[in-house]
Scaffold this motif. Structure first.
Motif, short mmCIF file in Angstrom:
data_model
loop_
_atom_site.label_atom_id
_atom_site.label_comp_id
_atom_site.label_asym_id
_atom_site.label_seq_id
_atom_site.Cartn_x
_atom_site.Cartn_y
_atom_site.Cartn_z
N ALA A 52 -52.82 20.51 9.47
CA ALA A 52 -53.89 19.64 9.00
C ALA A 52 -54.70 20.33 7.91
O ALA A 52 -55.06 19.71 6.89
CB ALA A 52 -54.80 19.24 10.16
N GLU A 53 -54.98 21.60 8.07
CA GLU A 53 -55.72 22.37 7.07
C GLU A 53 -54.93 22.41 5.75
O GLU A 53 -55.50 22.18 4.68
CB GLU A 53 -55.98 23.79 7.57
CG GLU A 53 -56.75 24.65 6.59
CD GLU A 53 -56.97 26.06 7.08
OE1 GLU A 53 -57.72 26.79 6.41
OE2 GLU A 53 -56.37 26.46 8.10
N GLU A 55 -52.65 20.30 4.69
CA GLU A 55 -52.63 18.97 4.10
C GLU A 55 -53.94 18.65 3.42
O GLU A 55 -53.96 18.08 2.32
CB GLU A 55 -52.32 17.92 5.18
CG GLU A 55 -50.89 17.95 5.66
CD GLU A 55 -50.63 16.97 6.79
OE1 GLU A 55 -51.51 16.13 7.10
OE2 GLU A 55 -49.53 17.04 7.38
N MET A 56 -55.06 19.02 4.04
CA MET A 56 -56.37 18.77 3.43
C MET A 56 -56.53 19.56 2.14
O MET A 56 -57.02 19.05 1.14
CB MET A 56 -57.50 19.09 4.41
CG MET A 56 -57.59 18.11 5.55
SD MET A 56 -59.01 18.26 6.67
CE MET A 56 -59.42 19.96 6.68
N GLU A 57 -56.11 20.82 2.15
CA GLU A 57 -56.20 21.64 0.94
C GLU A 57 -55.36 21.04 -0.18
O GLU A 57 -55.78 21.00 -1.33
CB GLU A 57 -55.76 23.07 1.23
CG GLU A 57 -56.74 23.87 2.06
CD GLU A 57 -56.22 25.26 2.43
OE1 GLU A 57 -55.06 25.59 2.11
OE2 GLU A 57 -57.00 26.01 3.06
N GLU A 59 -54.52 17.88 -0.55
CA GLU A 59 -55.17 16.65 -1.02
C GLU A 59 -56.34 16.97 -1.94
O GLU A 59 -56.54 16.30 -2.95
CB GLU A 59 -55.63 15.81 0.17
CG GLU A 59 -54.50 15.15 0.92
CD GLU A 59 -54.96 14.37 2.14
OE1 GLU A 59 -56.18 14.10 2.25
OE2 GLU A 59 -54.11 14.03 2.97
N VAL A 60 -57.11 17.99 -1.59
CA VAL A 60 -58.25 18.38 -2.43
C VAL A 60 -57.74 18.84 -3.79
O VAL A 60 -58.30 18.47 -4.83
CB VAL A 60 -59.10 19.48 -1.74
CG1 VAL A 60 -60.09 20.09 -2.71
CG2 VAL A 60 -59.81 18.91 -0.52
N GLU A 63 -56.72 15.90 -5.84
CA GLU A 63 -57.89 15.17 -6.33
C GLU A 63 -58.52 15.92 -7.52
O GLU A 63 -58.92 15.30 -8.50
CB GLU A 63 -58.93 15.00 -5.21
CG GLU A 63 -58.54 14.00 -4.17
CD GLU A 63 -58.52 12.58 -4.68
OE1 GLU A 63 -59.37 12.23 -5.53
OE2 GLU A 63 -57.63 11.84 -4.24
#
Length: 70
Positions: A52-53, A55-57, A59-60, A63
């Motif tokens: 999850a970490e 994937e979030m990184e 996505e950031v 962006e």
């Protein structure tokens, strides 16, 4: 007669000791098994958190790059 009563008592005590020992071994085995399952579950949670970490990184970063391109 007293010899046979003593013999029965001794046999009963031995059977009781054997049963208690077997129960103790079952409990120990169950505890070890439960500990292994808990450890495996903890590793799964840890892996899921790391994924999850990541994937979030990702996505950031996507962006940020989209914002820079505009």
């Amino acid at each position: 007669m007293s010899l046979s009563i003593y013999s029965c008592r001794e046999t009963t005590e031995e059977k009781t000791e054997d049963a208690v020992e077997a129960m103790g071994e079952d409990i120990e085995s169950g505890a070890e098994e439960a500990g292994q399952e808990i450890e495996e579950a903890g590793e799964e949670v840890e892996n899921a958190a790391e994924n999850a970490e990541n994937e979030m990184e990702q996505e950031v970063e996507e962006e940020v790059h989209e914002t820079d391109d505009n």
